[in-house]
Every structure is written in C-alpha cells, then in structure tokens.
Design a protein around this motif. Structure first.
Motif, PDB file in Angstrom:
ATOM      1  N   MET A 250       0.849  -1.198   0.000  1.00  0.00           N
ATOM      2  CA  MET A 250       0.000   0.000   0.000  1.00  0.00           C
ATOM      3  C   MET A 250       0.887   1.252   0.000  1.00  0.00           C
ATOM      4  N   PRO A 251       0.569   2.244  -0.867  1.00  0.00           N
ATOM      5  CA  PRO A 251       1.388   3.469  -0.914  1.00  0.00           C
ATOM      6  C   PRO A 251       1.375   4.207   0.418  1.00  0.00           C
ATOM      7  N   LEU A 252       2.521   4.814   0.747  1.00  0.00           N
ATOM      8  CA  LEU A 252       2.601   5.615   1.969  1.00  0.00           C
ATOM      9  C   LEU A 252       1.871   6.942   1.797  1.00  0.00           C
ATOM     10  N   ILE A 253       2.042   7.570   0.626  1.00  0.00           N
ATOM     11  CA  ILE A 253       1.360   8.833   0.311  1.00  0.00           C
ATOM     12  C   ILE A 253       0.823   8.734  -1.110  1.00  0.00           C
ATOM     13  N   THR A 254      -0.398   9.204  -1.310  1.00  0.00           N
ATOM     14  CA  THR A 254      -1.007   9.196  -2.640  1.00  0.00           C
ATOM     15  C   THR A 254      -1.589  10.568  -2.942  1.00  0.00           C
ATOM     16  N   LEU A 255      -1.262  11.113  -4.114  1.00  0.00           N
ATOM     17  CA  LEU A 255      -1.871  12.351  -4.604  1.00  0.00           C
ATOM     18  C   LEU A 255      -2.826  11.981  -5.732  1.00  0.00           C
ATOM     19  N   GLN A 256      -4.083  12.428  -5.623  1.00  0.00           N
ATOM     20  CA  GLN A 256      -5.089  12.113  -6.626  1.00  0.00           C
ATOM     21  C   GLN A 256      -5.681  13.388  -7.199  1.00  0.00           C
ATOM     22  N   ASN A 257      -5.444  13.598  -8.492  1.00  0.00           N
ATOM     23  CA  ASN A 257      -6.052  14.713  -9.225  1.00  0.00           C
ATOM     24  C   ASN A 257      -5.815  16.058  -8.530  1.00  0.00           C
ATOM     25  N   VAL A 258      -4.587  16.282  -8.081  1.00  0.00           N
ATOM     26  CA  VAL A 258      -4.256  17.469  -7.285  1.00  0.00           C
ATOM     27  C   VAL A 258      -3.946  18.660  -8.181  1.00  0.00           C
ATOM     28  N   ASP A 259      -4.580  19.804  -7.888  1.00  0.00           N
ATOM     29  CA  ASP A 259      -4.274  21.084  -8.531  1.00  0.00           C
ATOM     30  C   ASP A 259      -3.719  22.029  -7.475  1.00  0.00           C
ATOM     31  N   TYR A 260      -2.792  22.893  -7.912  1.00  0.00           N
ATOM     32  CA  TYR A 260      -2.303  23.931  -7.003  1.00  0.00           C
ATOM     33  C   TYR A 260      -1.858  25.130  -7.831  1.00  0.00           C
ATOM     34  N   SER A 261      -2.260  26.320  -7.391  1.00  0.00           N
ATOM     35  CA  SER A 261      -1.942  27.537  -8.131  1.00  0.00           C
ATOM     36  C   SER A 261      -1.425  28.604  -7.184  1.00  0.00           C
ATOM     37  N   VAL A 262      -0.520  29.434  -7.712  1.00  0.00           N
ATOM     38  CA  VAL A 262      -0.053  30.608  -6.960  1.00  0.00           C
ATOM     39  C   VAL A 262      -0.375  31.866  -7.757  1.00  0.00           C
ATOM     40  N   GLY A 263      -1.430  31.803  -8.553  1.00  0.00           N
ATOM     41  CA  GLY A 263      -1.788  32.920  -9.437  1.00  0.00           C
ATOM     42  C   GLY A 263      -1.350  32.614 -10.851  1.00  0.00           C
ATOM     43  N   GLY A 264      -2.174  32.924 -11.833  1.00  0.00           N
ATOM     44  CA  GLY A 264      -1.849  32.606 -13.219  1.00  0.00           C
ATOM     45  C   GLY A 264      -2.157  31.149 -13.511  1.00  0.00           C
ATOM     46  N   PRO A 265      -1.468  30.552 -14.519  1.00  0.00           N
ATOM     47  CA  PRO A 265      -1.708  29.143 -14.845  1.00  0.00           C
ATOM     48  C   PRO A 265      -1.407  28.253 -13.632  1.00  0.00           C
ATOM     49  N   LEU A 266      -2.072  27.101 -13.591  1.00  0.00           N
ATOM     50  CA  LEU A 266      -1.841  26.172 -12.484  1.00  0.00           C
ATOM     51  C   LEU A 266      -0.365  25.774 -12.419  1.00  0.00           C
ATOM     52  N   LEU A 267       0.204  25.876 -11.234  1.00  0.00           N
ATOM     53  CA  LEU A 267       1.586  25.439 -11.052  1.00  0.00           C
ATOM     54  C   LEU A 267       1.668  23.919 -11.125  1.00  0.00           C
ATOM     55  N   LEU A 268       0.688  23.251 -10.534  1.00  0.00           N
ATOM     56  CA  LEU A 268       0.562  21.793 -10.600  1.00  0.00           C
ATOM     57  C   LEU A 268      -0.861  21.473 -11.029  1.00  0.00           C
ATOM     58  N   GLU A 269      -1.004  20.593 -12.024  1.00  0.00           N
ATOM     59  CA  GLU A 269      -2.317  20.367 -12.618  1.00  0.00           C
ATOM     60  C   GLU A 269      -2.619  18.873 -12.705  1.00  0.00           C
ATOM     61  N   ARG A 270      -3.710  18.464 -12.073  1.00  0.00           N
ATOM     62  CA  ARG A 270      -4.201  17.068 -12.108  1.00  0.00           C
ATOM     63  C   ARG A 270      -3.077  16.071 -11.802  1.00  0.00           C
ATOM     64  N   VAL A 271      -2.384  16.298 -10.694  1.00  0.00           N
ATOM     65  CA  VAL A 271      -1.232  15.460 -10.333  1.00  0.00           C
ATOM     66  C   VAL A 271      -1.713  14.121  -9.783  1.00  0.00           C
ATOM     67  N   GLU A 272      -1.167  13.041 -10.348  1.00  0.00           N
ATOM     68  CA  GLU A 272      -1.393  11.684  -9.851  1.00  0.00           C
ATOM     69  C   GLU A 272      -0.022  11.115  -9.479  1.00  0.00           C
ATOM     70  N   LEU A 273       0.161  10.806  -8.194  1.00  0.00           N
ATOM     71  CA  LEU A 273       1.480  10.338  -7.741  1.00  0.00           C
ATOM     72  C   LEU A 273       1.315   9.501  -6.486  1.00  0.00           C
ATOM     73  N   SER A 274       2.055   8.408  -6.410  1.00  0.00           N
ATOM     74  CA  SER A 274       2.069   7.605  -5.184  1.00  0.00           C
ATOM     75  C   SER A 274       3.514   7.298  -4.812  1.00  0.00           C
ATOM     76  N   ILE A 275       3.772   7.211  -3.499  1.00  0.00           N
ATOM     77  CA  ILE A 275       5.109   6.947  -2.983  1.00  0.00           C
ATOM     78  C   ILE A 275       5.067   5.654  -2.194  1.00  0.00           C
ATOM     79  N   GLU A 276       5.903   4.698  -2.623  1.00  0.00           N
ATOM     80  CA  GLU A 276       5.934   3.384  -1.989  1.00  0.00           C
ATOM     81  C   GLU A 276       7.112   3.299  -1.012  1.00  0.00           C
ATOM     82  N   LYS A 277       7.003   2.372  -0.069  1.00  0.00           N
ATOM     83  CA  LYS A 277       8.057   2.153   0.911  1.00  0.00           C
ATOM     84  C   LYS A 277       9.353   1.728   0.221  1.00  0.00           C
TER      85      LYS A 277
END
Length: 631
Positions: free
Chosen positions: A1-28
């Motif tokens: 099982m992944p330790l951390i999972t990012l699902q469809n993550v968006d993040y913006s600091v103004g203007g275009p999205l800095l991170l867009e629809r991020v899918e990421l998992s971190i395994e042990k």
C-alpha cells in the motif's frame, strides 16, 4: 500500500496552475528524484507531500500513522541554540521538553523545581526513549550536541538539520537540495548514508552524480504536469527525449492543420454556409486548444562580456605561505596560472579554498613567498553567498545599476531583453529580489557577472540551486570562455566537464596540483598521496610512487606460483611498455612547460591534460601489474 497518494491534485499561486491534475504515489523503500526547471513547482510539491500546503483541488492521502520529515533548502531563521536543541526540535513539544531537561540537568546550579516540572511532562508523554534517540542520532551523524549551531559551517548546519529530520524516524524523508554547501567528502558520506536508509526518500538536487547514485525513480514536473519515469537517470533521459520528439511532431501536425483551417475560414462567405458550421466550431475549438498549450520553458541564453586579453602569465606564486591563528592554511606553494587555464579548487569546507583564492588575487598578502599578478587583468567574481546583490534593488537595478542597457561584447542590449535571456519575465525582473527563489537569485548573479567585461572569471560555488539544463549551458559557456577561470565547486560532474586542472587543499597547509578534473584527481590521488604538494614533473612522474611501492611489497609477500605462458609473455613486455609510457609522459610534461603550449585553443589544452592523466594512470597500473607478475 502506498505511503502517500496524490489524486487529481491542482495547485496555483496565481496565473496558470503550477501543478495540474497530479497523480502520484510513494511506496516504501523508493528513492525518488524530483526534477524540473527552476520555478516548476518542485518545492511546492514537497510541501504538499509534507502537509504544509493543502491543494486547491484533489486529495492528498497518507496511510495511517505515516511520519513525514522535510529538510528545507535554506537554514530556518528560528534554528539556534545548541546542536542538541536543534535536533530535538524535530520531535515537536516533546523535543523542546527534552532540550529543556538536558540544559537544566547540565547546569552548574540545578533548579530542582523546574527540573521536576519538565521531568513530569516527559514521563507523562512516555518520552524518555526519545531522549536516547536524540543521542543515537547525534552519534550516527557524528555531531557534538553541545556545540553552538550558529558557529557551525554551512555544511555542518545542513548535517544538523538532517539529524533533526531523521530523529522522528520518518517513513518518508523529503530532502530539498541536500548537497548545497556540503563539501565533496560530506556529499560522499550523505550518498552512503541515504543508500542505507530504509524509509522512502524524495529528493531535489542539482548534483547529477548524486542523483545518478541514488534515484530508483524519476518524477518530472514540466509545465504543470507530473510524470513518473521508473528506473535510473539514463533511462529517464532516453525515454524523455523520445517523448519530446513525439510531442514536437504532434504539435507540428496540429499547427499545420490549424493553419490550413485558418486559410479556409478567410475565404469568405462560402465558409459560413450552414453545411460548414460544424467545421467553424471545430476551428474555434482548435484555437482554444492552441491558446491553452503551455510551451516548454526556454533555455537560458548566456553570453560573457569578454575584455581584452590579459598577459600570458595571469598569476605566478612562489613558495607562498599563509597561516591564521596558529593554523597553517598554505605552506610553500608555488604555481603559475597561464591565460586560458581553467582551474578547479577542491577541498573540505574550512580547508582554505576561499583564502587561497584571495591570496592568488592579491586581496590577501602572504606571510611568506611572493605572488605576482599579470598585466591587463579584469576580474569578475561570483560569490556563493550572493553578497554582491543588493536586497533593496530589483533584478533590473542589480544588473544595470541605473542604466537602461548593458554592453555585451561591444553591442548594447536593453536590460529587460538581457534579463529575458536569463529567463526573467518583465514582471519578475521588476519584482524585489527578496521574492526570488534560490535558483532565480543564482541566475541573476550570473546575469550581473556576465555583463561585466572580464578576462579572469572567479566562481565560488556557482552551481547551487541551478536546474540541470542551466548547468549544462553554463558548462558550455565556460568551455568557450576566452579568458582564465578559477572555480570552487563541490559538483563533481561540473568539475569534470569544465576544468583542465585542479588545485587540492590536502590538509596541514599542503596544496597539491593535478592535471584534469575531479575524476582525474581521484585516479591520480592514490599514486600521489605520499608526495603531497610536489610538482608532477617528468622526473618524479617516471618513478614508482609510495602507493605502488606498497603494492610491490604486498605482491612480494604473496606465495609464489608458476606463471602461465601468457603471463610470462606479459611480464617480458611490461618493462618495454613502462619505458614507453615514461618517455611519453616526460615529453608531454616538457611540452606543457613551453610558452607556446598555452596559445592553443582550450579544447586542445584540455585534451592534452586528459591524455596525460590517462597515461599516468596506465603507468601506475603497469607498475602494479609488473610487481604482481614478478613476485
């Protein structure tokens, strides 16, 4: 099982999205290298993983009980006190109680009431086991808990902050530029330590050799998109090139079709008949799609403002000695720096590299010996601490100093256009430099440096915080630089790719000189460790060194056996081969002593140095093999 999972993550600091629809998992057990251009969002993604930031949209899930620690890129302003205090702070409130108990119990006069109060807090939190963990972490990282944090070197501060991140025994360790301000020895230690780290590791680094040694997966941020590449750096580079080529072909096909449709729509009323309304709608959709395409960030376009050539001899040092507070920094050091030399300075933090630079530049007077500077020198200096940047000025003011343009090789260039070559938008160029990232500050310092006409370039740790693409372009620029370069760096690949010789601070005032870059020094070092500071003249290059002599002694002590026919032939031929190598080395060394040698182009000088280092290594190996067979 992944330790951390990012699902469809968006993040913006103004203007275009800095991170867009991020899918990421971190395994042990994974060691993930997070890469991308400066400002792409690497540190932001780290802070999302650690929980310091929350996404605008999407979800960050952590497995129950997962502990995450992050080593920040810069030393925190609130880090102070004894090393013990800083490390214990990684345990939160309990760490502060432990630090308080540690100080109270070691005080000359013990405040028994305060000691009892903090002791009860620790016992209530069942925290005595963590006190031992702080001690074990300090021991593991070879740190003195009683030392004052403020008095440590930059490299030792990084080690203390790593201890603070490790003391909570995290399941996921996040490291943001962990090699910044570390010397080569400390970087080697950190590599070894992290290879044995049992938890998951996510790290950002500009050090390509460090990245290649550790990464088991590459995660790239490019124009808001996060892509995962299983395998090592070499696999990533190959597959990324294939993807970019495919992407470029698809974009070219799309743009060609869009251009054809634009021609069609301009044909007039015929294009607006009812039966073509669907085609008009498709064109509008294509225009919208093209406007939303985020083109790849361009590369820095660097150019150095060259001054008139200096004299042939740039710096000449004879029997130089210098010490400080009873400590010998340089002892009986002699060298000659010729026009066109590219010299790297290597040594542990605090060994005196910057002091030696100041001696060579005439900023410090030696205690003994003599230093002569050549004629017509114009020096440009890159300061690793960026002290030449004024904090109350923006980027434009720091580079142009009140002028509207800068002059590069006799041609005026508007300062805004010049800064755009270093990837500063007009908005970023006008922003206070207090708002610039570490990588942006380094690019700004390079822009300021390269706007000054120079024929002697002095660079102290220029690679910190630069992305890989900018590093590679800087390497090309320095390779083509027509003047002389003195470079202090702990980036091993950068040294290998730029310098033609190295000066090494070997301790106790001894300073050694070697042909070639970092790897060449490693190859020569075992054969020269016993004659530190001596010149590699043709005479001593032809003699077996102490290290080789030790190999001879070891071979002689081994039990004798009968040689095979092939080994007998090899033993017969080795003396001839050794004589040939000694003759070639003597000739090449004599050639380097001729004034005309340094009138060659820089590539020719580098090739000559590399060949000399290769032959010296071959000679050393031949001596060892001859000793083995002869025994």
């Amino acid at each position: 099982m992944p330790l951390i999972t990012l699902q469809n993550v968006d993040y913006s600091v103004g203007g275009p999205l800095l991170l867009e629809r991020v899918e990421l998992s971190i395994e042990k057990g994974e060691r993930i290298a997070l890469i991308g251009r400066n400002g792409a969002g690497k540190s932001t993604l780290m802070r999302l993983l650690s929980g310091e930031l929350q996404p605008d949209d999407g979800e960050v899930r952590r497995e129950g009980g997962v502990r995450v620690s992050r080593l920040e890129q810069e030393v925190p302003a609130d880090a102070g006190g004894a090393v013990w205090d800083v490390v214990a702070a990684g345990l939160g409130d309990l760490g502060r109680w432990l630090a308080e108990y540690h100080h109270l119990s070691h005080a000359e006069t013990v405040d028994t009431d305060a000691l009892a109060d903090v002791q009860s807090k620790i016992e209530a939190a069942d925290g005595w086991a963590l006190d031992q963990r702080v001690v074990e972490t300090l021991t593991k990282l070879d740190l003195d808990g009683e030392a004052a944090f403020s008095g440590l070197s930059g490299g030792m501060k990084r080690r203390v902050l790593l201890a603070r991140a490790l003391v909570s025994t995290p399941d996921v360790l996040l490291l943001d530029e962990p090699t910044n301000h570390l010397d080569i020895e400390a970087i080697d230690w950190l590599e070894t330590f992290l290879k044995g780290w049992s938890g998951a590791l996510v790290f950002i680094t500009h050090d390509r050799r460090f990245l290649r040694a550790l990464a088991t997966r590459i995660v790239e941020i490019d124009r808001g998109q996060v892509t995962s590449w299983p395998g090592d750096w070499a696999n990533y580079e190959r597959r990324r090139e294939e993807r970019l080529n495919a992407q470029a072909q698809e974009n070219a096909r799309f743009d060609k079709l869009l251009a054809q449709e634009e021609v069609w729509i301009r044909q007039g009323i015929k294009a607006r008949r009812t039966r073509d309304e669907g085609r008009v709608r498709r064109l509008k959709a294509m225009r919208s799609e093209r406007s939303q395409r985020r083109d790849q960030v361009g590369n820095v376009r660097m150019e150095v403002a060259n001054a008139e050539s200096s004299g042939r001899k740039v710096i000449e040092a004879k029997a130089v000695g210098f010490g400080f507070e009873g400590r010998s920094i340089v002892r009986d050091f002699s060298t000659t720096v010729f026009r066109g030399d590219r010299i790297g300075l290597i040594g542990p933090n605090g060994s005196g590299k910057t002091t030696l630079l100041k001696l060579l530049l005439g900023e410090l007077a030696p205690d003994s010996g003599e230093i002569r500077l050549g004629t017509n020198l114009q020096v440009a200096y890159f300061d690793q601490y960026r002290a030449t940047l004024r904090e109350d000025w923006n980027a434009i003011e720091n580079v142009a100093e009140g002028r509207e343009s800068v002059e590069i090789n006799g041609k005026p260039k508007h300062v805004i256009g010049y800064l755009q070559d270093f990837l500063f938008t007009p908005e970023r160029a006008r922003a206070p430099i207090t708002r610039l990232s570490g990588g942006e500050r380094n690019r700004l310092l390079l822009a300021k440096l390269f706007a000054q006409p120079s024929n002697l370039l002095v660079m102290d740790e220029p690679t910190n915080d630069l992305d890989v693409e900018t590093l590679e372009l800087l390497e090309e620029l320095l390779g083509d630089y027509g003047g002389t370069l003195l470079l202090v760096s702990h980036d091993r690949d950068f040294l290998d790719n730029v310098v033609t010789s190295t000066i090494v601070m070997e301790g106790d005032g001894q300073v050694g000189e070697y042909v070639g870059g970092y790897t060449d020094w490693l190859r020569q070092r075992p054969a020269t460790a016993e004659r530190r500071g001596d010149k590699a003249t043709s005479g001593d290059a032809a003699k077996p060194t102490a290290a080789i002599a030790a190999s001879v002694a070891t071979a002689a002590a081994a039990p004798k056996r009968k040689l095979s026919y092939k080994e007998s032939r090899e033993l017969e031929q080795l003396p001839v081969r050794i004589e040939q190598l000694e003759s070639k080395i003597a000739g090449m060394t004599a050639e380097m002593n001729e004034p005309a040698f340094y009138q060659r182009d820089s590539a020719g000088i580098a090739a000559h140095g590399a060949e000399l280092a290769r032959m010296q290594a071959e000679l050393d190996a031949a001596y060892v093999r001859w000793a083995e067979l002869d025994a």
